[in-house]
Design a protein around this motif. Structure first.
Motif, mmCIF file in Angstrom:
data_model
loop_
_atom_site.group_PDB
_atom_site.id
_atom_site.type_symbol
_atom_site.label_atom_id
_atom_site.label_comp_id
_atom_site.label_asym_id
_atom_site.label_seq_id
_atom_site.Cartn_x
_atom_site.Cartn_y
_atom_site.Cartn_z
ATOM 1 N N PHE A 162 4.013 6.563 -4.653
ATOM 2 C CA PHE A 162 3.372 5.268 -4.459
ATOM 3 C C PHE A 162 4.442 4.184 -4.610
ATOM 4 N N ASP A 163 4.651 3.410 -3.553
ATOM 5 C CA ASP A 163 5.753 2.439 -3.559
ATOM 6 C C ASP A 163 5.242 1.050 -3.193
ATOM 7 N N PRO A 164 5.036 0.179 -4.172
ATOM 8 C CA PRO A 164 4.497 -1.155 -3.907
ATOM 9 C C PRO A 164 5.414 -2.027 -3.055
ATOM 10 N N ARG A 165 6.674 -1.609 -2.890
ATOM 11 C CA ARG A 165 7.596 -2.361 -2.032
ATOM 12 C C ARG A 165 7.278 -2.151 -0.552
ATOM 13 N N VAL A 166 6.514 -1.084 -0.261
ATOM 14 C CA VAL A 166 6.125 -0.769 1.118
ATOM 15 C C VAL A 166 4.713 -1.273 1.339
ATOM 16 N N GLU A 167 4.551 -2.148 2.308
ATOM 17 C CA GLU A 167 3.273 -2.844 2.500
ATOM 18 C C GLU A 167 2.099 -1.909 2.721
ATOM 19 N N THR A 168 2.330 -0.799 3.408
ATOM 20 C CA THR A 168 1.235 0.116 3.736
ATOM 21 C C THR A 168 0.992 1.187 2.667
ATOM 22 N N SER A 169 1.816 1.210 1.630
ATOM 23 C CA SER A 169 1.698 2.267 0.628
ATOM 24 C C SER A 169 0.463 2.088 -0.244
ATOM 25 N N PRO A 170 -0.334 3.153 -0.424
ATOM 26 C CA PRO A 170 -1.413 3.091 -1.411
ATOM 27 C C PRO A 170 -0.831 3.149 -2.814
#
Length: 251
Positions: A162-170
């Motif tokens: 889970f990577d909050p830096r990636v917009e589409t990541s849950p």
């Protein structure tokens, strides 16, 4: 820079074009928080220390019990009764004295967890407690730090990034909501030892991919491991726009 001893120690992974000296330097400069030093955290800590991650922050409030030794390979019989953090530190220092170790021997509350996450580049959730998993996830979303999450019980394993830096990541909450299968633990349902080693090793691999910047991390994908049949399945996981943790606020 890398010393001659480091160039020799890490030579086999430096030979990989996806790593090379530049990637090894990234690992040396990286700081990682491992939450839980049991069945999953053991291979995670060992492989990341062996790979040359510069700083490992180790969090676990538990002491070592005889029932742990069937699967928690960072520990040994003489360490029974010791804090798992202290037992793991002995093993990791013997494995690679160049790695700096930062211990957290008591439970992390919301404030101390936020502070611990803010100090590192990446977090690995190696616990079997849903409440701790939720708290770690919330702290990672808040600090925009990638989270590598693994789980194993009986003969079944799961792994995702889970990577909050990636917009589409849950985030973890997008996937599991407010709970999972009665929140069973290994002490209640049992677990086969090599399975946690497999999942923990995959967690370490995902961490190295994120830190160095190679390959395709398991972002938006959930890997399911069936140890009974030796089969892997992959599910696509989407971000929940209404998630209570990472969802977009109207306000």
């Amino acid at each position: 820079m890398l010393s001659d001893e480091e160039l020799l120690r890490y030579s086999r992974q430096i030979l990989l074009k996806q790593v090379d000296i530049e990637g090894q330097l990234r690992l040396k400069q990286s700081r990682v928080l491992i939450v839980g030093l049991g069945g999953l955290g053991s291979p995670v800590a060992l492989y990341l220390a062996a790979a040359g991650v510069g700083e490992l922050h180790l969090a676990d409030f538990d002491t070592l019990d005889l029932t742990n030794l069937q699967r928690q390979i960072a520990h040994d019989t003489p360490s029974l009764g010791r804090h798992k953090v202290d037992s793991a530190m002995l093993r990791l220092e013997a494995l690679n004295p160049r790695v700096r170790l930062v211990p957290y021997r008591s439970g992390l509350d919301a404030d101390s967890l936020d502070a611990a996450v803010a100090q590192v580049d990446l977090v690995l959730d190696c616990t079997d407690n849903f409440g701790i998993r939720e708290a770690v996830n919330a702290a990672c979303v808040k600090a925009k730090k990638p989270l590598v999450s693994g789980a194993a019980i009986r003969f079944e394993g799961q792994l995702s990034v889970f990577d909050p830096r990636v917009e589409t990541s849950p985030c973890y909450h997008c996937l599991y909501g407010h709970g999972s299968e009665a929140e069973l633990t290994c002490s209640e349902a049992g677990v086969i030892g090599p399975l946690v080693g497999m999942v923990g090793s995959l967690q370490a691999l995902e961490a190295l991919k994120l830190l160095v910047g190679f390959g395709e991390p398991l972002i938006g994908r959930l890997l399911l491991v069936d140890a009974l049949s030796s089969r892997f399945r992959e599910l696509r996981v989407k971000r929940d726009p209404h998630c209570a943790v990472c969802g977009i606020s109207d306000g």
